[in-house]
Design a protein around this motif. Structure first.
Motif, PDB file in Angstrom:
ATOM      1  N   LYS A 114      -5.591 -33.875   2.412  1.00 21.45           N
ATOM      2  CA  LYS A 114      -6.484 -34.669   1.560  1.00 21.45           C
ATOM      3  C   LYS A 114      -6.445 -34.168   0.116  1.00 21.45           C
ATOM      4  O   LYS A 114      -6.430 -34.950  -0.823  1.00 21.45           O
ATOM      5  CB  LYS A 114      -7.910 -34.596   2.091  1.00 21.45           C
ATOM      6  CG  LYS A 114      -8.160 -35.541   3.251  1.00 21.45           C
ATOM      7  CD  LYS A 114      -9.633 -35.562   3.564  1.00 21.45           C
ATOM      8  CE  LYS A 114      -9.955 -36.762   4.450  1.00 21.45           C
ATOM      9  NZ  LYS A 114     -11.345 -36.778   4.853  1.00 21.45           N
ATOM     10  N   LEU A 115      -6.434 -32.848  -0.038  1.00 18.24           N
ATOM     11  CA  LEU A 115      -6.385 -32.304  -1.397  1.00 18.24           C
ATOM     12  C   LEU A 115      -5.084 -32.720  -2.082  1.00 18.24           C
ATOM     13  O   LEU A 115      -5.068 -33.092  -3.262  1.00 18.24           O
ATOM     14  CB  LEU A 115      -6.534 -30.774  -1.381  1.00 18.24           C
ATOM     15  CG  LEU A 115      -6.461 -30.089  -2.746  1.00 18.24           C
ATOM     16  CD1 LEU A 115      -7.490 -30.651  -3.725  1.00 18.24           C
ATOM     17  CD2 LEU A 115      -6.671 -28.577  -2.619  1.00 18.24           C
ATOM     18  N   MET A 116      -4.002 -32.687  -1.315  1.00 14.66           N
ATOM     19  CA  MET A 116      -2.705 -33.072  -1.873  1.00 14.66           C
ATOM     20  C   MET A 116      -2.748 -34.533  -2.323  1.00 14.66           C
ATOM     21  O   MET A 116      -2.219 -34.892  -3.363  1.00 14.66           O
ATOM     22  CB  MET A 116      -1.622 -32.904  -0.802  1.00 14.66           C
ATOM     23  CG  MET A 116      -0.362 -32.286  -1.333  1.00 14.66           C
ATOM     24  SD  MET A 116       0.111 -30.836  -0.427  1.00 14.66           S
ATOM     25  CE  MET A 116       0.500 -31.442   1.168  1.00 14.66           C
ATOM     26  N   LYS A 117      -3.408 -35.336  -1.535  1.00 17.69           N
ATOM     27  CA  LYS A 117      -3.542 -36.761  -1.854  1.00 17.69           C
ATOM     28  C   LYS A 117      -4.271 -36.915  -3.207  1.00 17.69           C
ATOM     29  O   LYS A 117      -3.864 -37.715  -4.056  1.00 17.69           O
ATOM     30  CB  LYS A 117      -4.361 -37.423  -0.740  1.00 17.69           C
ATOM     31  CG  LYS A 117      -4.131 -38.886  -0.603  1.00 17.69           C
ATOM     32  CD  LYS A 117      -4.734 -39.351   0.710  1.00 17.69           C
ATOM     33  CE  LYS A 117      -5.047 -40.837   0.583  1.00 17.69           C
ATOM     34  NZ  LYS A 117      -5.779 -41.360   1.704  1.00 17.69           N
ATOM     35  N   LEU A 118      -5.309 -36.114  -3.387  1.00 23.13           N
ATOM     36  CA  LEU A 118      -6.054 -36.187  -4.648  1.00 23.13           C
ATOM     37  C   LEU A 118      -5.181 -35.736  -5.816  1.00 23.13           C
ATOM     38  O   LEU A 118      -5.205 -36.326  -6.903  1.00 23.13           O
ATOM     39  CB  LEU A 118      -7.313 -35.324  -4.584  1.00 23.13           C
ATOM     40  CG  LEU A 118      -8.392 -35.759  -3.583  1.00 23.13           C
ATOM     41  CD1 LEU A 118      -9.547 -34.774  -3.579  1.00 23.13           C
ATOM     42  CD2 LEU A 118      -8.904 -37.167  -3.909  1.00 23.13           C
ATOM     43  N   MET A 119      -4.385 -34.696  -5.574  1.00 19.43           N
ATOM     44  CA  MET A 119      -3.511 -34.190  -6.636  1.00 19.43           C
ATOM     45  C   MET A 119      -2.490 -35.258  -7.032  1.00 19.43           C
ATOM     46  O   MET A 119      -2.226 -35.458  -8.219  1.00 19.43           O
ATOM     47  CB  MET A 119      -2.803 -32.909  -6.185  1.00 19.43           C
ATOM     48  CG  MET A 119      -3.746 -31.711  -6.126  1.00 19.43           C
ATOM     49  SD  MET A 119      -2.959 -30.296  -5.331  1.00 19.43           S
ATOM     50  CE  MET A 119      -4.189 -29.021  -5.634  1.00 19.43           C
ATOM     51  N   GLU A 135      -2.962 -25.365  -8.763  1.00 15.76           N
ATOM     52  CA  GLU A 135      -2.732 -26.217  -7.594  1.00 15.76           C
ATOM     53  C   GLU A 135      -2.353 -25.421  -6.354  1.00 15.76           C
ATOM     54  O   GLU A 135      -2.897 -25.637  -5.286  1.00 15.76           O
ATOM     55  CB  GLU A 135      -1.634 -27.234  -7.893  1.00 15.76           C
ATOM     56  CG  GLU A 135      -2.098 -28.273  -8.869  1.00 15.76           C
ATOM     57  CD  GLU A 135      -1.268 -29.537  -8.829  1.00 15.76           C
ATOM     58  OE1 GLU A 135      -0.127 -29.465  -8.352  1.00 15.76           O
ATOM     59  OE2 GLU A 135      -1.776 -30.576  -9.283  1.00 15.76           O
ATOM     60  N   GLU A 136      -1.398 -24.486  -6.541  1.00 20.66           N
ATOM     61  CA  GLU A 136      -0.924 -23.752  -5.358  1.00 20.66           C
ATOM     62  C   GLU A 136      -2.040 -22.958  -4.709  1.00 20.66           C
ATOM     63  O   GLU A 136      -2.205 -22.965  -3.498  1.00 20.66           O
ATOM     64  CB  GLU A 136       0.193 -22.790  -5.749  1.00 20.66           C
ATOM     65  CG  GLU A 136       1.524 -23.478  -5.769  1.00 20.66           C
ATOM     66  CD  GLU A 136       2.597 -22.612  -6.381  1.00 20.66           C
ATOM     67  OE1 GLU A 136       2.552 -21.385  -6.197  1.00 20.66           O
ATOM     68  OE2 GLU A 136       3.477 -23.184  -7.065  1.00 20.66           O
ATOM     69  N   GLU A 137      -2.805 -22.279  -5.564  1.00 21.56           N
ATOM     70  CA  GLU A 137      -3.910 -21.480  -5.031  1.00 21.56           C
ATOM     71  C   GLU A 137      -4.952 -22.373  -4.366  1.00 21.56           C
ATOM     72  O   GLU A 137      -5.451 -22.062  -3.292  1.00 21.56           O
ATOM     73  CB  GLU A 137      -4.569 -20.642  -6.130  1.00 21.56           C
ATOM     74  CG  GLU A 137      -3.815 -19.371  -6.459  1.00 21.56           C
ATOM     75  CD  GLU A 137      -3.185 -19.411  -7.835  1.00 21.56           C
ATOM     76  OE1 GLU A 137      -2.939 -20.532  -8.335  1.00 21.56           O
ATOM     77  OE2 GLU A 137      -2.927 -18.337  -8.400  1.00 21.56           O
ATOM     78  N   SER A 138      -5.258 -23.503  -5.015  1.00 17.22           N
ATOM     79  CA  SER A 138      -6.274 -24.397  -4.440  1.00 17.22           C
ATOM     80  C   SER A 138      -5.841 -24.880  -3.066  1.00 17.22           C
ATOM     81  O   SER A 138      -6.648 -24.947  -2.137  1.00 17.22           O
ATOM     82  CB  SER A 138      -6.490 -25.625  -5.308  1.00 17.22           C
ATOM     83  OG  SER A 138      -6.804 -25.248  -6.598  1.00 17.22           O
ATOM     84  N   LEU A 139      -4.558 -25.211  -2.945  1.00 16.42           N
ATOM     85  CA  LEU A 139      -4.064 -25.703  -1.660  1.00 16.42           C
ATOM     86  C   LEU A 139      -4.119 -24.610  -0.603  1.00 16.42           C
ATOM     87  O   LEU A 139      -4.515 -24.835   0.531  1.00 16.42           O
ATOM     88  CB  LEU A 139      -2.621 -26.203  -1.799  1.00 16.42           C
ATOM     89  CG  LEU A 139      -2.493 -27.619  -2.367  1.00 16.42           C
ATOM     90  CD1 LEU A 139      -1.052 -27.904  -2.761  1.00 16.42           C
ATOM     91  CD2 LEU A 139      -2.969 -28.665  -1.359  1.00 16.42           C
ATOM     92  N   LYS A 140      -3.728 -23.426  -1.006  1.00 20.37           N
ATOM     93  CA  LYS A 140      -3.749 -22.296  -0.072  1.00 20.37           C
ATOM     94  C   LYS A 140      -5.175 -22.040   0.416  1.00 20.37           C
ATOM     95  O   LYS A 140      -5.403 -21.792   1.605  1.00 20.37           O
ATOM     96  CB  LYS A 140      -3.211 -21.056  -0.803  1.00 20.37           C
ATOM     97  CG  LYS A 140      -2.887 -19.907   0.089  1.00 20.37           C
ATOM     98  CD  LYS A 140      -1.567 -20.131   0.770  1.00 20.37           C
ATOM     99  CE  LYS A 140      -1.472 -19.364   2.060  1.00 20.37           C
ATOM    100  NZ  LYS A 140      -0.354 -19.762   2.875  1.00 20.37           N
TER     101      LYS A 140
END
Ligand code: C2G
Length: 437
Positions: free
Chosen positions: A229-234, A416-421
């Motif tokens: 979902k986060l990736m979708k928002l990004m 982004e990377e940290e947020s996804l992790k």
């Protein structure tokens, strides 16, 4: 020879500045002009300065009135300057009347009439884009952004949305926001930036709708419980060319960058241990564990990286509520432990132990103004600090404002990377927890 000194920011140089310098020079034979340094301005909460120090100095120089130009770098420097430059009179505009009377012990104080009808603030308002911020909120406390946004050029929190009228009325009364909305689409239309500041489960929906409407978004992490979902928002933010930014004040505060510099730059040797604790007793906010966990995992990932071999966790629950959780990350050469307390209280602290020293950030470290450096073999504790009022929100907004004026949505202020992790870790905990229930 009569020596005069005057000070100023001299941002967006205008006629009022010219006039005061001219009259200051006429007041004596030799004029020293102090131009405020960038750190000094940040320290006194003046974040809206537009021109660089070099430009501001150049503008003062061009008037031809200054015999010497110096940089004002710290509070109390005025006294040192008066003595150092053997000053007879201190001249400043009458907007400061009475404020510098204590300097009359050192020299003659002169307040000159300010030029009417012009100011840097007015030029800023006329020159720069204005951004109206709308907040999605379901609790009235903890909305310092309203006050802090005012300190940054062009930002104003004008709108608030809630589906609860009681919250809207209280919010308006407490923070003096202009417009209240019980219709989210209506608020979207009236806002340029949306701050999603509500319960964890609601965030994804509000963020998605705002991005689809082409609005920039600031949100409290985590944005969702799944990394998909986060990736979708990004992706959505990129498609619509708008900013999607996490509210992680810490990384925008100057002192945290100093800490990172020390830890990442090897100044405390190899890092053996990273310990971080955070707690907040608020049973009214469900899923608070995930919010606190998201805050605590960011400094860990920034300092230790994400190449841990494995991690495990333990949670203690009271019904559906996680009252305490401990996460344990094993890195090739070190270990990180994150303790998150909800109804169980833990002392807020970050401790980073390296082979060459220990860094400690005490108290509410996510908005901390200082940290300590302990070096082996020395009983001295070095204190690194920065001065600011409030909770640091203004620094985050300033970074967002820089991105907007540079027309960038892919800034280094976005992790982004940290947020996804982080969402991945929290997602894993959430799934495991439900599986074990
Ligand atoms: N000024 C003026 N007329 C105006 C605007 C400014 O005479 N319309 C004068 C101010 O009174 C001040 C000088 O111009 O003497 C510089 O103003 P600023 O750049 O606004 O400086 P400020 O931030 O007030 O810093 O240590 C810093 C000093 O205390 C002043």
């Amino acid at each position: 020879m009569k020596k005069i000194i005057t000070y100023g920011t001299f941002d967006l140089f205008h006629k009022g500045h010219y006039n005061i310098l001219k009259r200051a020079k006429e007041y004596g034979d030799y004029l020293v002009v102090g131009v405020t340094g960038e750190n000094y301005d940040v320290g006194r909460g003046k974040l809206n300065v537009h021109d660089s120090l070099a430009t501001r100095i150049e503008n003062v120089q061009k008037t031809g009135f200054a015999d010497e130009i110096i940089v004002e770098e710290y509070l109390g420097q005025k006294i040192d300057d008066i003595i150092k430059y053997d000053i007879d009179s201190f001249v400043i505009g009458d907007d400061w009347v009475g404020k510098f009377d204590h300097l009359s012990k050192y020299c003659n104080m002169v307040y000159l009439e300010r030029t009417k009808g012009i100011s840097s603030t007015q030029i800023r308002e006329e020159t720069f884009d204005q951004y109206d911020v709308g907040i999605v909120c379901d609790f009235v406390d903890d909305n310092q952004i309203v006050k802090e946004a005012k300190l940054v050029n062009g930002f104003e929190v004008k709108n608030v949305y809630s589906d609860d009228n009681k919250i809207l009325n209280e919010f308006k009364e407490r923070y003096g926001v202009k417009n209240t909305f019980d219709d989210y689409d209506a608020m979207l239309e009236e806002s340029d930036i949306i701050y999603v500041h509500c319960a964890t489960v609601e965030r994804f929906n509000y963020i998605q709708r705002a991005l689809k409407a082409g609005k920039h978004v600031l949100y409290d992490p985590p944005a969702a419980f799944s990394s998909d979902k986060l990736m979708k928002l990004m992706e959505l933010s990129k498609e619509n060319n708008v900013i999607l930014m996490e509210n992680t004040k810490m990384v925008h505060i100057y002192v945290f960058n100093q800490l990172l510099w020390m830890a990442q730059g090897g100044l405390i040797g190899d890092i053996l241990s990273f310990n971080c604790s955070i707690s907040k007793n608020d049973i009214t906010r469900s899923n608070l564990f995930y919010d606190l966990g998201a805050i605590a995992l960011l400094p860990m990932l920034k300092i230790m990286g994400d190449n841990y071999d494995h991690f495990d966790f333990q949670v203690s629950k009271d019904g559906d509520n996680i009252e305490f959780a401990s996460m344990n990350f094993v890195y090739p050469k070190g270990r990180a432990i994150i303790n998150v307390g909800n109804t169980v209280r833990v002392d807020n602290q970050i401790e980073i132990i390296g082979t060459g020293g220990t860094i400690r950030m005490r108290g509410d470290w996510w908005r901390s103004k200082s940290f300590e450096l302990h070096t082996p073999g020395s009983s001295d504790v070095q204190l690194f600090n920065t001065n600011f009022e409030g909770n640091g929100f203004k620094y985050l907004i300033r970074d967002m404002s820089r991105m907007l004026s540079n027309n960038r949505i892919d800034s280094k202020s976005i992790f982004e990377e940290e947020s996804l992790k982080i969402v991945e870790i929290l997602e894993y905990i959430r799934k495991e927890r439900y599986n074990n229930d």
